[in-house]
Design a protein around this motif. Structure first.
Motif, PDB file in Angstrom:
ATOM      1  N   PRO A  79      -1.845  -0.489   7.339  1.00 27.33           N
ATOM      2  CA  PRO A  79      -0.451  -0.737   8.109  1.00 27.33           C
ATOM      3  C   PRO A  79       0.891  -0.451   7.529  1.00 27.33           C
ATOM      4  O   PRO A  79       0.785  -0.556   6.368  1.00 27.33           O
ATOM      5  N   VAL A  80       1.808   0.123   8.222  1.00 29.70           N
ATOM      6  CA  VAL A  80       3.382   0.484   7.599  1.00 29.70           C
ATOM      7  C   VAL A  80       3.683  -0.529   7.086  1.00 29.70           C
ATOM      8  O   VAL A  80       3.847  -1.570   7.753  1.00 29.70           O
ATOM      9  N   PRO A  81       4.163  -0.677   5.689  1.00 32.37           N
ATOM     10  CA  PRO A  81       4.743  -1.751   5.345  1.00 32.37           C
ATOM     11  C   PRO A  81       5.885  -2.202   5.793  1.00 32.37           C
ATOM     12  O   PRO A  81       6.795  -1.508   6.545  1.00 32.37           O
ATOM     13  N   ALA A  82       6.123  -3.503   5.919  1.00 30.79           N
ATOM     14  CA  ALA A  82       7.289  -4.177   6.691  1.00 30.79           C
ATOM     15  C   ALA A  82       8.708  -3.454   5.978  1.00 30.79           C
ATOM     16  O   ALA A  82       9.489  -3.345   6.719  1.00 30.79           O
ATOM     17  N   ASP A  83       8.812  -3.022   4.855  1.00 32.49           N
ATOM     18  CA  ASP A  83       9.962  -2.533   4.050  1.00 32.49           C
ATOM     19  C   ASP A  83      10.234  -0.844   4.463  1.00 32.49           C
ATOM     20  O   ASP A  83      11.127  -0.432   3.896  1.00 32.49           O
ATOM     21  N   PHE A  84       9.238  -0.487   5.129  1.00 27.93           N
ATOM     22  CA  PHE A  84       9.114   1.009   5.334  1.00 27.93           C
ATOM     23  C   PHE A  84      10.451   1.735   5.704  1.00 27.93           C
ATOM     24  O   PHE A  84      10.951   2.490   4.966  1.00 27.93           O
ATOM     25  N   MET A  85      11.136   1.202   6.573  1.00 27.89           N
ATOM     26  CA  MET A  85      12.277   1.791   7.206  1.00 27.89           C
ATOM     27  C   MET A  85      13.522   1.721   6.323  1.00 27.89           C
ATOM     28  O   MET A  85      14.449   2.539   6.285  1.00 27.89           O
ATOM     29  N   ALA A 111       4.673   1.862  14.087  1.00 25.12           N
ATOM     30  CA  ALA A 111       3.874   1.079  15.000  1.00 25.12           C
ATOM     31  C   ALA A 111       2.446   1.082  14.286  1.00 25.12           C
ATOM     32  O   ALA A 111       1.713   2.249  14.145  1.00 25.12           O
ATOM     33  N   GLY A 112       2.206  -0.148  13.891  1.00 27.73           N
ATOM     34  CA  GLY A 112       0.722  -0.365  13.232  1.00 27.73           C
ATOM     35  C   GLY A 112       0.497   0.472  12.182  1.00 27.73           C
ATOM     36  O   GLY A 112       1.244   0.237  11.064  1.00 27.73           O
ATOM     37  N   ARG A 113      -0.548   1.507  12.013  1.00 24.18           N
ATOM     38  CA  ARG A 113      -0.673   2.214  10.800  1.00 24.18           C
ATOM     39  C   ARG A 113      -0.033   3.656  11.039  1.00 24.18           C
ATOM     40  O   ARG A 113      -0.520   4.479  10.449  1.00 24.18           O
ATOM     41  N   GLU A 114       0.878   3.707  12.111  1.00 23.54           N
ATOM     42  CA  GLU A 114       1.439   4.985  12.370  1.00 23.54           C
ATOM     43  C   GLU A 114       3.166   5.206  12.124  1.00 23.54           C
ATOM     44  O   GLU A 114       3.633   3.874  12.514  1.00 23.54           O
ATOM     45  N   SER A 123      13.708  20.004   8.770  1.00 16.70           N
ATOM     46  CA  SER A 123      14.001  18.702   8.386  1.00 16.70           C
ATOM     47  C   SER A 123      14.244  18.341   6.604  1.00 16.70           C
ATOM     48  O   SER A 123      13.736  19.066   6.250  1.00 16.70           O
ATOM     49  N   ARG A 124      15.332  17.605   6.760  1.00 11.01           N
ATOM     50  CA  ARG A 124      15.604  16.997   5.438  1.00 11.01           C
ATOM     51  C   ARG A 124      15.417  15.593   5.135  1.00 11.01           C
ATOM     52  O   ARG A 124      15.858  14.848   4.267  1.00 11.01           O
ATOM     53  N   LEU A 125      14.339  15.109   6.043  1.00 11.81           N
ATOM     54  CA  LEU A 125      13.983  13.713   6.305  1.00 11.81           C
ATOM     55  C   LEU A 125      13.477  13.030   4.834  1.00 11.81           C
ATOM     56  O   LEU A 125      12.718  14.122   4.352  1.00 11.81           O
ATOM     57  N   LYS A 126      14.039  12.174   4.379  1.00 14.29           N
ATOM     58  CA  LYS A 126      13.043  11.627   3.152  1.00 14.29           C
ATOM     59  C   LYS A 126      12.620  10.165   3.659  1.00 14.29           C
ATOM     60  O   LYS A 126      13.037   9.203   4.149  1.00 14.29           O
ATOM     61  N   LEU A 127      11.086  10.199   3.014  1.00 12.74           N
ATOM     62  CA  LEU A 127      10.548   9.031   3.692  1.00 12.74           C
ATOM     63  C   LEU A 127      10.034   8.262   2.028  1.00 12.74           C
ATOM     64  O   LEU A 127      10.171   8.746   1.048  1.00 12.74           O
ATOM     65  N   PRO A 128       9.994   6.894   2.280  1.00  8.43           N
ATOM     66  CA  PRO A 128       9.586   6.138   1.244  1.00  8.43           C
ATOM     67  C   PRO A 128       8.339   6.274   0.613  1.00  8.43           C
ATOM     68  O   PRO A 128       7.428   7.242   0.990  1.00  8.43           O
ATOM     69  N   LYS A 129       7.992   6.048  -0.628  1.00  3.70           N
ATOM     70  CA  LYS A 129       6.591   6.218  -1.329  1.00  3.70           C
ATOM     71  C   LYS A 129       5.567   5.848  -0.470  1.00  3.70           C
ATOM     72  O   LYS A 129       4.335   6.446  -0.705  1.00  3.70           O
TER      73      LYS A 129
END
Length: 171
Positions: free
Chosen positions: A107-113, A127-130, A142-148
């Motif tokens: 599941p996506v970690p709660a602090d992902f965003m 949403a869930g694991r997505e 895109s220059r989007l940066k996502l967490p680890k």
């Protein structure tokens, strides 16, 4: 017997981790997966097995490490789960080619965003694991940066996911 779809991370992207789909199919057959078929060159495999997704994940990752000589992250979903992912798309008015779905094993970690940085016009929803990402200017720009936490995920656009659902019903 259940139909599964496996997504391999980082296969045949930018000339890295080259793995012909014919070889991937042989690897899958070698670990007992049935009715194996691949779709496009980016590591999408449809197959059948009586085993659980967790067992299949371990077997497939081990077989890939042995045959390719490097660790390749794998995420597995069922046809039913993919249908639900399509139905839950939070960007229904967007061009499906511009909506990416990042598949994560957990599941996506709660602090992902809190680790997401959107210098462009991208919109990210979890949403869930997505993780759903709308790329209105295209993924390539895109220059989007996502967490680890995103490092083990793999992205497919909605068109690819819909095609995989269609192909999973043909056997």
């Amino acid at each position: 017997m259940k139909t599964y779809i496996a997504f391999l991370r980082g296969i045949n992207v930018g000339g890295n981790n080259l793995l012909p789909m014919s070889r991937l199919k042989l690897i899958c057959n070698g670990i007992g997966l049935l009715n194996v078929r691949t779709y496009i060159q980016s590591g999408n495999v449809i197959f059948e097995s009586p085993l659980s997704a967790a067992t299949l994940l371990k077997k497939l990752e081990q077989a890939l490490a042995l045959n390719v000589k490097k660790e390749i992250a794998v995420v597995i979903r069922t046809e039913k789960e993919l249908k639900s992912i399509i139905a839950c798309n939070p960007f229904p008015a967007a061009n499906p080619a511009q909506v990416g779905v990042m598949f994560l094993a957990k599941p996506v970690p709660a602090d992902f965003m809190s680790g997401v940085s959107t210098p462009g016009r991208e919109i990210v929803k979890t949403a869930g694991r997505e993780v759903y990402i709308h790329y209105p200017d295209g993924m390539g720009r895109s220059r989007l940066k996502l967490p680890k936490a995103a490092a083990t995920g793999t992205v497919r656009n909605l068109n690819t996911i819909a095609k995989l659902v269609e192909l999973s019903r043909k056997y």
